[in-house]
Design an enzyme around this catalytic site. Structure first.
Site, mmCIF file in Angstrom:
data_model
loop_
_atom_site.group_PDB
_atom_site.id
_atom_site.type_symbol
_atom_site.label_atom_id
_atom_site.label_comp_id
_atom_site.label_asym_id
_atom_site.label_seq_id
_atom_site.Cartn_x
_atom_site.Cartn_y
_atom_site.Cartn_z
ATOM 1 N N LYS A 1 0.757 -1.278 -0.023
ATOM 2 C CA LYS A 1 -0.098 -0.029 0.124
ATOM 3 C C LYS A 1 0.894 1.296 -0.026
ATOM 4 O O LYS A 1 0.552 2.328 -0.736
ATOM 5 C CB LYS A 1 -0.955 -0.110 1.283
ATOM 6 C CG LYS A 1 -1.837 -1.319 1.134
ATOM 7 C CD LYS A 1 -2.972 -0.975 2.068
ATOM 8 C CE LYS A 1 -2.506 -1.856 3.739
ATOM 9 N NZ LYS A 1 -2.325 -3.016 3.500
ATOM 10 N N THR A 2 1.780 1.071 0.715
ATOM 11 C CA THR A 2 2.868 2.413 1.093
ATOM 12 C C THR A 2 3.511 2.539 -0.378
ATOM 13 O O THR A 2 3.699 3.858 -0.869
ATOM 14 C CB THR A 2 3.729 2.160 2.077
ATOM 15 O OG1 THR A 2 2.996 1.795 3.259
ATOM 16 C CG2 THR A 2 4.526 3.425 2.576
ATOM 17 N N ASP B 1 -0.885 6.121 6.902
ATOM 18 C CA ASP B 1 -1.054 4.395 7.099
ATOM 19 C C ASP B 1 -2.118 4.426 8.450
ATOM 20 O O ASP B 1 -1.974 5.122 9.440
ATOM 21 C CB ASP B 1 0.328 3.877 7.562
ATOM 22 C CG ASP B 1 0.393 2.589 7.156
ATOM 23 O OD1 ASP B 1 -0.402 1.938 6.785
ATOM 24 O OD2 ASP B 1 1.373 2.057 7.323
ATOM 25 N N ARG C 1 6.077 -8.581 0.866
ATOM 26 C CA ARG C 1 7.178 -8.072 2.150
ATOM 27 C C ARG C 1 7.769 -9.418 2.360
ATOM 28 O O ARG C 1 9.087 -9.359 2.957
ATOM 29 C CB ARG C 1 6.234 -7.462 2.957
ATOM 30 C CG ARG C 1 7.309 -7.007 4.338
ATOM 31 C CD ARG C 1 6.678 -6.492 5.635
ATOM 32 N NE ARG C 1 5.811 -5.231 5.175
ATOM 33 C CZ ARG C 1 4.586 -4.692 5.817
ATOM 34 N NH1 ARG C 1 4.161 -5.311 6.807
ATOM 35 N NH2 ARG C 1 4.184 -3.774 5.323
#
Ligand code: ADE
Length: 352
Positions: A80-81, A125, A233
């Site tokens: 998302k980031t 976030d 990740r």
């Protein structure tokens, strides 16, 4: 593009300064940032979402206006980031990255809003964790680009309206349902990030390996991808662990055998589950007869907090079809019983 960041991939050291209204941020960009895709053509996966965003970006550029506010939701680690940073690069604008827990006081959010320049992107976030006061400050800022402030004391209390430059807010959350509806309704674009396929993760791993100069065969990358829970990740973390293993135990090359050996030693099974995932399934099977069992009870038995179970472990276990959420709690599925050999237990009959 300037980044002020506290993203999860970038090592983040918050420094609270005594005499400033907002927190300063600093970050170690020595390594992680290099492996992050900067533009859409480097960003693997989420193809439907990328197509939608490309259209929105092109339209915004043609209209010479900032993008609508965007909400990304989905399990952690899906990018998302990273996507927010990619949008900033594609829009050729600055991004300020922060998270709701660091916007505790009204002056934190006011400070960051007032520091924005026209066209900037503000990334928040864990936006579901914003407190009510900060949320209410955000409403007029998002909708009409101004801040409502009060000055003076009791009788001389005056309300002032401070204009803000037109900016884009990108919010990210693992819990879209926890957002208040007034906040959710102020996002023009709401997008869910999906788990990655093994094929997409293989490509992510190959790309990361290339940047980090890791010697890897495609089969080695696929072996890691299959145990990465659909999450880049995790894939990027595992490739580094497997690389260490390959350096020590073989000639540094990650082939499929080396990857599988390393992952077996790390106790990550063929479904990508680790010890905690398996403990969670075993507890439902052994202590609660296959379920249903309430999340709080499960958390206590596992020694984890409910939030970690809900945000980190459960989404993948549900997506894989190992557990089911029911109004009475979590229960195992027939598929989990088959995969983890819970077949000979008496709850089989009762549950399914
Ligand atoms: N690294 C982490 N996420 C990625 C993605 N979606 N594409 C390419 N590299 C990545």
């Amino acid at each position: 593009m300037a980044i002020i960041s506290d993203d999860d991939n970038i090592k983040f050291n918050k420094r609270k300064s005594k005499d400033t209204t907002s927190e300063e941020t600093s970050y170690d960009m020595s390594f992680e940032v290099n492996i992050r895709p900067k533009y859409f053509d480097e960003y693997i996966g989420q193809s439907a979402l990328k197509s939608n965003l490309k259209i929105s970006i092109e339209a915004a550029k043609k209209r010479e206006l900032p993008l609508d506010h965007i909400l990304f939701y989905g399990p952690p680690g899906l990018g998302k980031t990273t996507l927010a940073s990619v949008i900033a690069s594609e829009m050729n604008t600055n991004i300020k990255i922060t998270s709701a827990p660091s916007l505790e006081r009204p002056r934190d959010i006011i400070g960051i809003l007032m520091s924005l320049k026209a066209g900037d992107i503000l990334f928040i976030d864990e936006i579901h964790r914003l407190n009510k006061i900060s949320e209410e400050i955000l409403y007029p800022a998002m909708e009409d680009f101004y801040l409502d402030m009060t000055t003076g004391k009791s009788q001389t209390l005056k309300s002032v309206r401070i204009p803000l430059p037109k900016f884009t807010l990108i919010g990210a959350t693992t819990k879209a349902g926890a957002l208040s509806s007034p906040l959710r309704d102020r996002f023009g674009l709401i997008h869910r990030l999906e788990f990655y396929t093994d094929d997409e993760l293989t490509k992510v791993i190959q790309r990361t390996a290339k940047i980090l100069d890791i010697d890897i065969e495609k089969e080695g990358a696929t072996a890691i991808a299959k145990r990465s829970r659909g999450t880049p990740r995790i894939a990027n973390r595992l490739v580094k662990r497997v690389r260490d293993f390959a350096i020590v135990k073989s000639n540094g090359l990650i082939d499929s055998a080396t990857a599988n050996n390393a992952l077996d030693i790390l106790q990550i099974d063929k479904f990508g589950l680790d010890n905690t995932d398996r403990a969670l399934l075993n507890i439902i099977a052994d202590k609660y007869n296959g379920g249903p069992v309430g999340i709080e009870t499960l958390a206590t038995a596992l020694g984890e907090d409910t939030k970690t179970i809900e945000d980190v472990y459960e989404p993948y276990l549900v997506q894989k079809g190992f557990i089911q959420r029911t109004p009475r709690g979590r229960k195992l599925t027939p598929f989990a019983c088959k995969c983890f050999h819970f077949e000979d237990t008496d709850f089989q009959q009762r549950l399914f």
